[in-house]
Scaffold this motif. Sequence first.
Motif, PDB file in Angstrom:
ATOM      1  N   GLN A 119       0.837  -1.210   0.000  1.00 34.73           N
ATOM      2  CA  GLN A 119       0.000   0.000   0.000  1.00 34.73           C
ATOM      3  C   GLN A 119       0.868   1.254   0.000  1.00 34.73           C
ATOM      4  OE1 GLN A 119      -3.455   0.368  -0.206  1.00 34.73           O
ATOM      5  NE2 GLN A 119      -2.865   2.520  -0.447  1.00 34.73           N
ATOM      6  N   GLY A 120       1.953   1.216   0.761  1.00 32.35           N
ATOM      7  CA  GLY A 120       2.857   2.363   0.838  1.00 32.35           C
ATOM      8  C   GLY A 120       3.510   2.690  -0.493  1.00 32.35           C
ATOM      9  N   VAL A 121       3.739   1.670  -1.320  1.00 28.62           N
ATOM     10  CA  VAL A 121       4.299   1.890  -2.662  1.00 28.62           C
ATOM     11  C   VAL A 121       3.229   2.507  -3.555  1.00 28.62           C
ATOM     12  CG1 VAL A 121       5.255   0.750  -4.715  1.00 28.62           C
ATOM     13  CG2 VAL A 121       6.018   0.057  -2.438  1.00 28.62           C
ATOM     14  N   ARG A 122       1.985   2.036  -3.415  1.00 33.89           N
ATOM     15  CA  ARG A 122       0.880   2.617  -4.184  1.00 33.89           C
ATOM     16  C   ARG A 122       0.689   4.099  -3.832  1.00 33.89           C
ATOM     17  NH1 ARG A 122      -1.634  -2.525  -3.241  1.00 33.89           N
ATOM     18  NH2 ARG A 122      -2.976  -1.720  -1.573  1.00 33.89           N
ATOM     19  N   ASP A 123       1.077   4.448  -2.577  1.00 31.52           N
ATOM     20  CA  ASP A 123       0.970   5.837  -2.129  1.00 31.52           C
ATOM     21  C   ASP A 123       2.212   6.666  -2.465  1.00 31.52           C
ATOM     22  OD1 ASP A 123      -1.542   5.291  -1.118  1.00 31.52           O
ATOM     23  OD2 ASP A 123      -0.811   4.861   0.907  1.00 31.52           O
ATOM     24  N   GLY A 124       3.112   6.083  -3.256  1.00 30.55           N
ATOM     25  CA  GLY A 124       4.276   6.837  -3.729  1.00 30.55           C
ATOM     26  C   GLY A 124       5.588   6.542  -3.023  1.00 30.55           C
TER      27      GLY A 124
END
Length: 200
Positions: A119-124
């Motif tokens: 999720q943190g990667v999806r958030d940049g």
Amino acid sequence: MKEISLNGQKRTDIGKKASKMLRKEGMVPCNLYGEKKDENGLPEAMAFTASVAELRKAVYTPHVYVINLNIDGKEHKAIIKELQFHPTTDALLHADFFEINEKKAITVGIPVNLTGHAQGVRDGGRLNLSIRKIDVTAPYKNIPEKLDIDVTELQLGKAIKVGELSFEGLEIATPKEVIVCSVKATRASRSAAAEAAAAE
């Protein structure tokens, strides 16, 4: 665990001079440690040699293997215990093996395999893998080729520690506080967070 076969020959000439001669011939001095103990109660080693070509398939690989060692026609099951490399050329200088059986638990480092899209990667953010292997203890038949770790729920700025993990049939030997992976903020993710805060 995957298995491979490796051939070796017992050696009687032990010492620096003999080892140097072996290396010139494309051979590597090796020791096999097993159940046998000397008069001081220390593990007794069987000295043998193996060719660089034979050892390459077990050493220069990301996989962890159970090795079927054939030393002068006698079979031994073993894992690699320790490797010594030349400090400047990276040439293999020495290899120690540890004899294993189906009942005795062994401790070995198994590669980490991250699954899912954090999720943190999806958030940049950017996903960082901090350790490539985790030490586990179990009879070798129970040890997998890799340890799958799902990172789907991992949020921006968060980390997964060894203590949060569990694998069926395995005891984890790596300290609990060691970080396996984390999602770090990037400039883009910080800008997005700032914009979102300003919009609110």
